[in-house]
Scaffold this motif. Structure first.
Motif, short mmCIF file in Angstrom:
data_model
loop_
_atom_site.label_atom_id
_atom_site.label_comp_id
_atom_site.label_asym_id
_atom_site.label_seq_id
_atom_site.Cartn_x
_atom_site.Cartn_y
_atom_site.Cartn_z
N VAL A 8 0.83 -1.19 0.00
CA VAL A 8 0.00 0.00 0.00
C VAL A 8 0.87 1.25 0.00
O VAL A 8 1.76 1.40 0.84
CB VAL A 8 -0.94 0.02 1.23
N MET A 9 0.62 2.12 -0.95
CA MET A 9 1.35 3.38 -1.03
C MET A 9 0.61 4.45 -0.24
O MET A 9 -0.62 4.59 -0.33
CB MET A 9 1.45 3.81 -2.51
N ILE A 10 1.34 5.19 0.58
CA ILE A 10 0.74 6.22 1.42
C ILE A 10 0.09 7.29 0.55
O ILE A 10 0.64 7.71 -0.47
CB ILE A 10 1.80 6.86 2.33
N ALA A 11 -1.08 7.76 0.94
CA ALA A 11 -1.77 8.84 0.22
C ALA A 11 -1.05 10.17 0.46
O ALA A 11 -0.49 10.41 1.53
CB ALA A 11 -3.21 8.93 0.66
N HIS A 12 -1.06 11.02 -0.57
CA HIS A 12 -0.41 12.33 -0.47
C HIS A 12 -1.39 13.43 -0.88
O HIS A 12 -1.10 14.27 -1.74
CB HIS A 12 0.84 12.38 -1.37
N GLU A 13 -2.54 13.42 -0.25
CA GLU A 13 -3.58 14.40 -0.57
C GLU A 13 -3.13 15.83 -0.29
O GLU A 13 -3.66 16.78 -0.86
CB GLU A 13 -4.85 14.10 0.24
N PHE A 14 -2.14 15.98 0.58
CA PHE A 14 -1.70 17.32 0.99
C PHE A 14 -0.84 18.00 -0.07
O PHE A 14 -0.57 19.19 0.02
CB PHE A 14 -0.90 17.22 2.30
N LEU A 15 -0.38 17.25 -1.07
CA LEU A 15 0.47 17.85 -2.10
C LEU A 15 -0.38 18.68 -3.06
O LEU A 15 -1.44 18.24 -3.53
CB LEU A 15 1.20 16.76 -2.88
N SER A 16 0.09 19.88 -3.34
CA SER A 16 -0.61 20.75 -4.28
C SER A 16 -0.33 20.33 -5.72
O SER A 16 0.56 19.50 -5.97
CB SER A 16 -0.18 22.20 -4.08
N ASP A 17 -1.09 20.89 -6.65
CA ASP A 17 -0.86 20.58 -8.05
C ASP A 17 0.53 21.02 -8.49
O ASP A 17 1.19 20.35 -9.30
CB ASP A 17 -1.93 21.26 -8.92
N ALA A 18 0.99 22.15 -7.95
CA ALA A 18 2.34 22.63 -8.27
C ALA A 18 3.40 21.66 -7.73
O ALA A 18 4.41 21.39 -8.40
CB ALA A 18 2.56 24.02 -7.68
N ASP A 19 3.16 21.13 -6.52
CA ASP A 19 4.09 20.14 -5.96
C ASP A 19 4.18 18.91 -6.86
O ASP A 19 5.27 18.38 -7.09
CB ASP A 19 3.63 19.71 -4.56
N LEU A 20 3.04 18.47 -7.38
CA LEU A 20 3.02 17.29 -8.24
C LEU A 20 3.74 17.56 -9.55
O LEU A 20 4.49 16.71 -10.05
CB LEU A 20 1.57 16.88 -8.50
N ASP A 21 3.53 18.75 -10.11
CA ASP A 21 4.24 19.11 -11.35
C ASP A 21 5.75 19.10 -11.11
O ASP A 21 6.52 18.60 -11.94
CB ASP A 21 3.80 20.50 -11.82
N ASN A 22 6.16 19.65 -9.97
CA ASN A 22 7.60 19.73 -9.68
C ASN A 22 8.21 18.35 -9.46
O ASN A 22 9.31 18.07 -9.93
CB ASN A 22 7.83 20.61 -8.45
N VAL A 23 7.50 17.48 -8.74
CA VAL A 23 8.06 16.16 -8.47
C VAL A 23 8.14 15.33 -9.75
O VAL A 23 9.08 14.55 -9.95
CB VAL A 23 7.25 15.43 -7.37
N ILE A 24 7.19 15.52 -10.67
CA ILE A 24 7.27 14.83 -11.96
C ILE A 24 8.45 15.38 -12.77
O ILE A 24 9.15 14.64 -13.46
CB ILE A 24 5.94 14.99 -12.73
N SER A 25 8.69 16.69 -12.67
CA SER A 25 9.86 17.29 -13.34
C SER A 25 11.15 16.67 -12.82
O SER A 25 12.06 16.35 -13.59
CB SER A 25 9.87 18.80 -13.12
N TYR A 26 11.23 16.52 -11.49
CA TYR A 26 12.43 15.91 -10.91
C TYR A 26 12.58 14.45 -11.34
O TYR A 26 13.69 14.00 -11.67
CB TYR A 26 12.37 16.00 -9.38
N ILE A 27 11.48 13.72 -11.36
CA ILE A 27 11.53 12.30 -11.76
C ILE A 27 12.07 12.16 -13.18
O ILE A 27 12.87 11.27 -13.48
CB ILE A 27 10.13 11.67 -11.65
#
Length: 419
Positions: A110-129
């Motif tokens: 089970v992967m922990i939920a990350h509901e607290f991440l904003s859309d900008a946070d998600l864009d940035n983490v995908i950029s880093y990936i």
């Protein structure tokens, strides 16, 4: 004078070329997903989010508890990725086949939920990936300089020069295409006119490629391209001087950091005793090795020990140091203090040395160039909480909207590192 029909033909050919160019530009723009930004700011912000929330279970280029993440935007849609990061169980519960198969493949972890991440946070983490930390020391063991050094030390100028050369070649090709179209249209038009035989022979003559290759224009173009490529290679070489990113020499004893720091979870500070109290981290003496190996060898005498550990016994018996090969070597003109970074700054060893706990053979993970250090000082926030030394600095910095960073306390001053 050209006839109206001929002028229309030329115009149509130019319009066709323009349409093709716009189509190429459109395809390029479509291929570059705007959600996967490659700016340094987005990658740095994404790395912070990744290290805080994802690093325990995921790596970019290899499996850990979860799958390797690099290239996920090519395998999945961006909205799907964001939904899965925020609440993977909700996506699985919806019956999404991809999510269900992924869940089963990794033993229903089970992967922990990350509901607290904003859309900008998600864009940035995908950029880093997709764009972050692409250098792998294990894959560049033999690259003490050369291509690895050029990539590490000269990435920016090399990239710019490559773009410039590419644009020049593209412009040249477009000019040739346009000239070819113009010549073709004019030739067809002139052939329809009532011309003297000499003129007809001139218009109908075949292209003499040998003459073109010897022409001044062709020689100038080729010379310019050669000069550009030589200049690019020379700059790459200059920027790689002294850069040994990826250097991983064979050591006199095959010591495995993966076994000791990874599997056995021995703290770095146990062997590298000076890392929190002095400038140098210190290379451990054979006596430190024997603190453990005196007891962990479950054999009678020395006959049953492994050949590598026998070398430690030999060093102790002969009172001789083990001649380890230095991996990280800053120039004498640069001052670096481990304790200032580790004890005061709270910097993890992996920040500079990479995932050391996974290395069988230690290699230089970071470029250790001045630009790399300065960039770190510009981005790293000061750990001020619970440290009264920084109270006054925090107060003076309170008017700024940005967090207090190393650059704000003299981290960019030349004399800090060049004394």
């Amino acid at each position: 004078m050209l006839s109206k029909r001929s002028l229309v033909g030329i115009r149509l050919n130019f319009q066709t070329l323009a349409v093709l160019l716009f189509m190429l530009i459109g395809v390029s723009a479509y291929a570059a997903d705007p959600a996967v930004a490659s700016s340094d700011e987005a990658i740095a912000a994404g790395k912070t989010v990744f290290n805080a929330n994802c690093k325990t279970c995921h790596k970019l280029d290899q499996k850990l508890i979860g799958p390797a993440l690099r290239g996920v935007s090519d395998r999945r849609d961006i909205p799907w990725i964001k939904a899965f990061i925020k609440n993977s169980q909700a996506v699985i519960a919806s019956g999404d086949k991809t999510a269900v198969d992924l869940f089963k493949e990794y033993n229903n972890t089970v992967m922990i939920a990350h509901e607290f991440l904003s859309d900008a946070d998600l864009d940035n983490v995908i950029s880093y990936i997709e764009h972050g930390d692409k250098v792998d020391p294990a894959a560049t063991v033999a690259a003490a300089g050369g291509e690895a050094g050029a990539a590490a030390g000269g990435g920016i100028p090399s990239e710019y020069l490559t773009i410039i050369v590419g644009v020049l070649v593209l412009v040249l090709l477009l000019i040739l295409v346009v000239l070819g179209l113009i010549i073709s249209v004019l030739t067809k038009y002139i052939n329809k006119q009532d011309l003297p035989e000499d003129d007809k022979e001139f218009v109908s003559q075949k292209t003499d490629y040998a003459k073109i290759l010897k022409s001044d224009g062709f020689i100038i173009i080729v010379t310019a391209l050669v000069i550009a490529l030589v200049a690019k290679t020379a700059l790459d070489g200059l920027y790689s001087v002294g850069v040994q990113q990826g250097y991983a020499p064979t050591q006199p004893i095959a010591y495995s950091h993966k076994l000791h720091a990874g599997d056995l979870e021995i703290a770095c500070q146990y062997c590298h005793t000076g890392v929190e109290i002095g400038r140098s981290a210190n290379i451990p003496s054979p006596n430190i090795c024997m603190n453990c190996h005196t007891h962990v060898q479950n054999v009678a005498g020395k006959e049953g020990i492994s050949p590598e550990i026998a070398k430690i016994y030999a060093a102790v018996d002969n009172n001789q140091p083990i001649e380890w090969v230095r991996v990280h070597n800053l120039p004498d003109l640069a001052y670096f203090n481990h304790s200032q970074h580790v004890a005061v700054g709270g910097i993890e060893c992996q920040t500079c040395h990479g995932e050391i706990q996974e290395m069988e053979v230690v290699g230089q993970h970071s470029s250790l160039t001045m630009g790399w250090c300065i960039d770190c000082h510009r981005q790293t926030e000061i750990a001020t909480e619970g440290n009264a030394y920084y109270d006054k600095l925090v107060q003076l910095h309170s008017d700024s909207k940005d967090a207090l960073k190393v650059k704000d306390i003299g981290g960019l001053e030349c004399a800090k590192c060049h004394y």
